[in-house]
Design an enzyme around this catalytic site. Structure first.
Site, PDB file in Angstrom:
ATOM      1  N   CYS A   1     -15.207   0.007  -1.471  1.00  0.00           N
ATOM      2  CA  CYS A   1     -15.035  -0.013   0.073  1.00  0.00           C
ATOM      3  C   CYS A   1     -14.397   1.489   0.455  1.00  0.00           C
ATOM      4  O   CYS A   1     -15.126   2.007   1.430  1.00  0.00           O
ATOM      5  CB  CYS A   1     -14.297  -1.114   0.442  1.00  0.00           C
ATOM      6  SG  CYS A   1     -15.342  -2.707   0.031  1.00  0.00           S
TER       7      CYS A   1
ATOM      8  N   PHE B   1       0.810  -1.277  -0.196  1.00  0.00           N
ATOM      9  CA  PHE B   1       0.021  -0.028   0.107  1.00  0.00           C
ATOM     10  C   PHE B   1       0.807   1.226   0.061  1.00  0.00           C
ATOM     11  O   PHE B   1       0.367   2.432   0.644  1.00  0.00           O
ATOM     12  CB  PHE B   1      -0.937  -0.178   1.222  1.00  0.00           C
ATOM     13  CG  PHE B   1      -2.337  -0.742   0.705  1.00  0.00           C
ATOM     14  CD1 PHE B   1      -2.231  -2.008   0.630  1.00  0.00           C
ATOM     15  CD2 PHE B   1      -3.389  -0.007   0.384  1.00  0.00           C
ATOM     16  CE1 PHE B   1      -3.477  -2.766   0.210  1.00  0.00           C
ATOM     17  CE2 PHE B   1      -4.486  -0.835   0.112  1.00  0.00           C
ATOM     18  CZ  PHE B   1      -4.527  -2.017  -0.048  1.00  0.00           C
ATOM     19  N   LEU B   2       1.957   1.147  -0.639  1.00  0.00           N
ATOM     20  CA  LEU B   2       2.941   2.513  -0.726  1.00  0.00           C
ATOM     21  C   LEU B   2       3.153   2.640  -2.108  1.00  0.00           C
ATOM     22  O   LEU B   2       3.878   3.187  -2.687  1.00  0.00           O
ATOM     23  CB  LEU B   2       4.226   2.258  -0.130  1.00  0.00           C
ATOM     24  CG  LEU B   2       4.064   2.263   1.411  1.00  0.00           C
ATOM     25  CD1 LEU B   2       5.633   2.126   2.156  1.00  0.00           C
ATOM     26  CD2 LEU B   2       3.579   3.565   1.914  1.00  0.00           C
TER      27      LEU B   2
END
Ligand code: NAD
Length: 437
Positions: A263, A252-253
């Site tokens: 979501c 998630f970088l």
């Protein structure tokens, strides 16, 4: 064991099929007659890799079935799962719980033996208790317990995520309900999956805390990417340099056009509203929501800038419209902000997506849809990559350049190497990396 799954969307269908793979008898229910008809014919209404085989195998084994009739589905079940949508409520940003509460009423009407009622949908703290009181109101004498079992699967890798999760979170109102849930997840105990067994409220909040944390991580690297552009640093090296620190972690970088999907946008907003409502505001997440909204809108400006400051009368080729690869889900995709903004600025948009075009055609009027990636390019003034589908990663750059009117590429997913692109004669821009030509 036997369960009913209410809702055959991305979560209900995958979870139902995976439970049946574990050996549980699963009956999936939906209100959408067309969906159930298609499933009965062996068609899968969504695009999710591997789901067709999984469903076919378990239907053939007699463990997985589909129906419109909840009464039939709930016969002899140990648990009934609620996996219906919880979209953003119009006007105030709270989660719309009307589908969950409607399902609770329908469950109440059909309870005829002890059953665990499990919310798998992402629901705000307190929803499980409300489901309990709805059922109690309709059927004061019914034997049931409510549990929360939030789902962490990701579209595009949903089956693997369900079968080999990092953890399972279960909030149970009683030991009896906890025992049913433990038995259902027994195959995951056997592969030593950590199970977090906790209260209803804690399980409900855990799901939102996870999603908002991930949204904040993405937003953090997006802002660092913007800073990199100003100071001549490379965000990929920064991401690697920090991600190798075990306290931060590598995932998630990856910078991009802002998070989207079914979501993160709705869950960040819903948690912000819950926190405000109880007087404990989450200022970090409020800021994340604001930054991300502005970021998605600003991406169109990048494309306009790459086209020399105006797209009036120009053709922009767009590769990818879904919020991420390997799904056909268009909900809150950045393309829904970027493409209309380009059209408003006078551009003609010609686009292609391997799985999302059917749904996208409804949401993005005025777009010319191409048959494949190369079909978008002819005489376009620029090509913009919005989704990192594998088939866009190795385009024949000579062919791309020859097809375009001008060799301009805006890569919002950083799937090409800036030096290679400059060498290939492109004016190439990406996110947070030097080498812009
Ligand atoms: P979805 O919109 O794809 O599917 C919901 C389904 O429920 C639809 O088919 C709808 O027809 C059906 N439905 C609604 N009310 C019903 C009722 N009363 N009876 C029978 N069927 C009914 O939604 P989704 O993406 O699967 O998400 C479901 C929940 O799971 C949401 O709360 C979401 O936040 C959460 N979640 C989603 C994901 C994801 O990646 N999509 C991941 C984790 C959690």
């Amino acid at each position: 064991m036997r369960i009913a799954m209410i809702g055959t969307g991305y979560v209900g269908l995958v979870s139902g099929a995976c439970f049946s793979e574990f050996g549980v008898h699963v009956c999936c229910v939906d209100k959408d007659a067309e969906k159930i008809e298609r499933l009965k014919r062996g068609e899968i209404p969504i695009y999710e890799p591997g789901l067709d085989d999984l469903v076919a195998r378990n239907v053939a084994a007699g463990r997985l079935s589909f129906t419109l009739d909840l009464k039939e589905a709930m016969q002899g079940v140990d648990a009934v799962f609620i996996a219906v949508g919880t979209p953003t409520r119009r006007g105030d940003g709270h989660a719309d719980l009307s589908y969950v509460y409607a399902a609770a009423e329908e469950i109440a009407a059909n309870l005829d033996h002890y059953t665990v009622v499990v919310t798998k949908s992402t629901v705000p703290v307190g929803t499980g208790r409300e489901v309990e009181s709805i059922i109690r109101r309709v059927r004061p004498a019914a034997e049931f317990d409510v549990a929360s079992n939030p789902e962490f699967l990701r579209e595009g890798s949903a089956i693997g995520d369900f079968m080999r999760p990092d953890r399972v979170v279960i909030g149970a109102g009683s030991e009896r309900a906890a025992e049913v849930m433990r038995r259902l997840y027994r195959p995951l105990y056997l592969i030593e999956t950590p199970i977090v067994l906790t209260s209803l409220e804690t399980a409900e909040l855990t799901k939102y805390a996870a999603n908002t944390f991930l949204a904040a991580k993405i937003t953090f690297i997006n802002e660092i990417a913007d800073l990199c552009e100003k100071v001549g640093a490379d965000v990929h090296d920064v991401a690697r340099g920090i991600g190798l620190d075990g306290r931060i972690g590598k995932k998630f970088l990856h910078p991009g056009p802002g998070y989207g999907g079914s979501c993160f946008p709705k869950d960040t907003l819903a948690l912000v509203r819950t926190a405000q409502q109880v007087g404990s505001p989450l200022r970090i997440i409020e800021t994340v929501v604001d930054i991300n909204d502005k970021r998605k809108k600003a991406m169109a400006e990048r494309i306009v800038a790459a086209c020399g400051g105006s797209v009036e009368g120009r053709t922009v080729a767009v590769l990818g419209v879904t919020f991420k690869p390997n799904t056909d889900d268009m909900r809150d995709s950045p393309s829904l902000d970027i493409i209309p903004a380009l059209q408003k600025a006078g551009a003609h948009v010609r686009a292609f997506d391997p799985a999302g075009m059917h749904e996208a055609a409804r949401l993005l009027p005025g777009v010319e849809w191409a048959k494949d990636a190369y079909g978008t390019l002819q005489d376009a003034d620029c090509v913009a990559i919005l989704t990192e589908w594998n088939e866009f990663r190795a385009l024949d750059l000579k062919r791309v350049k020859a097809s375009l009117k001008r060799p301009v590429m805006v890569d919002l997913r950083n799937i090409y190497n800036p030096e290679d692109m400059v060498r290939a004669g492109f004016s190439y821009s990406s996110i947070g990396r030097p080498g812009k030509a």
